[in-house]
Design a protein around this motif. Structure first.
Motif, PDB file in Angstrom:
ATOM      1  N   UNK A  62     -34.477 -23.501   5.055  1.00 16.95           N
ATOM      2  CA  UNK A  62     -34.067 -22.271   5.731  1.00 16.95           C
ATOM      3  C   UNK A  62     -34.753 -21.107   5.027  1.00 16.95           C
ATOM      4  N   UNK A  63     -34.704 -19.939   5.648  1.00  8.53           N
ATOM      5  CA  UNK A  63     -35.322 -18.767   5.048  1.00  8.53           C
ATOM      6  C   UNK A  63     -34.555 -18.272   3.832  1.00  8.53           C
ATOM      7  N   UNK A  64     -35.270 -17.585   2.937  1.00 12.18           N
ATOM      8  CA  UNK A  64     -34.645 -17.024   1.741  1.00 12.18           C
ATOM      9  C   UNK A  64     -34.417 -15.520   1.920  1.00 12.18           C
ATOM     10  N   UNK A  65     -33.251 -15.080   1.499  1.00 10.14           N
ATOM     11  CA  UNK A  65     -32.923 -13.658   1.570  1.00 10.14           C
ATOM     12  C   UNK A  65     -33.771 -12.895   0.559  1.00 10.14           C
ATOM     13  N   UNK A 103     -42.106 -17.044  12.304  1.00 12.89           N
ATOM     14  CA  UNK A 103     -43.565 -17.053  12.361  1.00 12.89           C
ATOM     15  C   UNK A 103     -44.123 -15.682  12.001  1.00 12.89           C
ATOM     16  N   UNK A 104     -43.492 -14.611  12.462  1.00 17.34           N
ATOM     17  CA  UNK A 104     -43.942 -13.261  12.103  1.00 17.34           C
ATOM     18  C   UNK A 104     -43.848 -13.045  10.600  1.00 17.34           C
ATOM     19  N   UNK A 105     -42.758 -13.491   9.992  1.00 19.41           N
ATOM     20  CA  UNK A 105     -42.569 -13.299   8.555  1.00 19.41           C
ATOM     21  C   UNK A 105     -43.499 -14.183   7.735  1.00 19.41           C
ATOM     22  N   UNK A 106     -43.697 -15.424   8.171  1.00 19.51           N
ATOM     23  CA  UNK A 106     -44.484 -16.361   7.376  1.00 19.51           C
ATOM     24  C   UNK A 106     -45.983 -16.257   7.569  1.00 19.51           C
ATOM     25  N   UNK A 130     -48.876 -21.533   2.994  1.00 20.04           N
ATOM     26  CA  UNK A 130     -47.726 -22.433   3.095  1.00 20.04           C
ATOM     27  C   UNK A 130     -46.537 -21.720   3.737  1.00 20.04           C
ATOM     28  N   UNK A 131     -46.458 -20.398   3.542  1.00 23.91           N
ATOM     29  CA  UNK A 131     -45.358 -19.642   4.141  1.00 23.91           C
ATOM     30  C   UNK A 131     -45.452 -19.675   5.666  1.00 23.91           C
ATOM     31  N   UNK A 132     -46.660 -19.715   6.199  1.00 29.76           N
ATOM     32  CA  UNK A 132     -46.849 -19.801   7.644  1.00 29.76           C
ATOM     33  C   UNK A 132     -46.383 -21.167   8.153  1.00 29.76           C
ATOM     34  N   UNK A 133     -46.702 -22.217   7.415  1.00 26.36           N
ATOM     35  CA  UNK A 133     -46.230 -23.553   7.782  1.00 26.36           C
ATOM     36  C   UNK A 133     -44.711 -23.615   7.737  1.00 26.36           C
ATOM     37  N   UNK A 134     -44.127 -22.982   6.727  1.00 25.38           N
ATOM     38  CA  UNK A 134     -42.668 -22.949   6.620  1.00 25.38           C
ATOM     39  C   UNK A 134     -42.057 -22.157   7.770  1.00 25.38           C
ATOM     40  N   UNK A 135     -42.712 -21.083   8.180  1.00 22.24           N
ATOM     41  CA  UNK A 135     -42.228 -20.305   9.316  1.00 22.24           C
ATOM     42  C   UNK A 135     -42.231 -21.108  10.607  1.00 22.24           C
ATOM     43  N   UNK A 136     -43.280 -21.910  10.806  1.00 24.94           N
ATOM     44  CA  UNK A 136     -43.342 -22.780  11.978  1.00 24.94           C
ATOM     45  C   UNK A 136     -42.225 -23.818  11.927  1.00 24.94           C
ATOM     46  N   UNK A 155     -39.338 -23.503  10.436  1.00 22.25           N
ATOM     47  CA  UNK A 155     -38.074 -22.811  10.713  1.00 22.25           C
ATOM     48  C   UNK A 155     -37.911 -22.553  12.207  1.00 22.25           C
ATOM     49  N   UNK A 156     -39.001 -22.194  12.861  1.00 23.64           N
ATOM     50  CA  UNK A 156     -38.969 -21.967  14.305  1.00 23.64           C
ATOM     51  C   UNK A 156     -38.680 -23.261  15.062  1.00 23.64           C
TER      52      UNK A 156
END
Length: 247
Positions: A63-66, A132-135, A181-187, A189-190
């Motif tokens: 999940x995303x981190x605050x 995806x926008x964030x990652x 890797x943050x982009x992969x994590x965003x995908x 999460x989506x």
């Protein structure tokens, strides 16, 4: 998403065909069609249960981190693991996925202005970005980049964080953080959010199918009872008919 799509299409078509057979069996009191309906529907329900369990299992972690003083979340690939993570992050798939994100122009659509004045950093920090926008469209917050606009960030005082994604960020609008890797994590999460929504729908469908299955079992028992009673009724009428003729 294609992996998610085809099993649902197959299950949906199977339910339609089998339901028509069950409907015909109930209307015309055809025991064979009802037996076929119950037999096939049992396996469809079992397959749907397995699919729901699988969808929840592969999206259980991550999940995303605050982030302090930010409304949006940051996403890290290390928070995810398992079959879905390996499939998304693998080189053979990620090239196609990142190209799809780039072609969708999701990052370009982030731009905002108010009366011709670009959005300020404080206003951007209060936005709730999609995973995806964030990652993919900005560097990770811990990298310490300074906001210029939604997709242009400069190193703060020449210092960049130790996170490997910090060196992957590029202000080139065709590059951005698509290799991060943050982009992969965003995908991931989506996808997790999409799969969970589909799973909720599947659970509702599953409950309806179980109810229909119970009704089908009742119709099948009723057909068998009528079939068993008919010979007895015919014999009784046959025996009674001569007595009435004699009378």
């Amino acid at each position: 998403m294609r992996f998610l799509q085809w099993p649902l299409i197959v299950i949906g078509v199977s339910i339609m065909v089998i339901s028509l057979a069950g409907f015909a069996g109930a209307c015309y009191r055809n025991t064979f069609l009802l037996r076929l309906y119950l037999f096939a529907m049992f396996f469809i329900i079992a397959a749907l249960i397995g699919f729901v369990i699988f969808a929840y299992a592969v999206t259980a972690k991550g999940s995303g981190r605050v982030v302090l003083n930010r409304a949006y979340l940051d996403y890290y690939l290390g928070d995810y693991s398992g079959w879905l993570e390996e499939r998304v992050a693998g080189d053979s798939y990620w090239g196609k996925i990142s190209s799809c994100i780039r072609d969708s122009k999701v990052c370009r659509k982030m731009g905002r202005d108010f009366g011709g004045v670009p959005e300020s950093a404080d206003m951007f920090y209060l936005r709730k970005l999609s995973p995806i926008e964030s990652g993919c469209c900005k560097p990770p917050t811990e990298c310490g980049y300074v906001y210029m606009n939604e997709t242009v960030w400069n190193p703060g005082g020449g210092l960049v964080g130790s996170e490997i994604d910090c060196t992957r960020w590029s202000n080139d609008q065709g590059q951005l953080c698509y290799t991060c890797d943050s982009c992969k994590a965003g995908v991931l999460a989506s996808l997790k959010k999409s799969w969970r929504k589909v799973s909720v729908i599947n659970i509702v469908v599953l409950i309806i199918l179980v109810i229909m299955y119970v009704i089908g079992c009742a119709a099948f028992r009723n057909n068998r009872r009528i079939d068993n009673d008919e010979p007895y009724g015919v014999n009784r009428m046959t025996k009674a008919q001569p007595s009435r003729i004699q009378f």
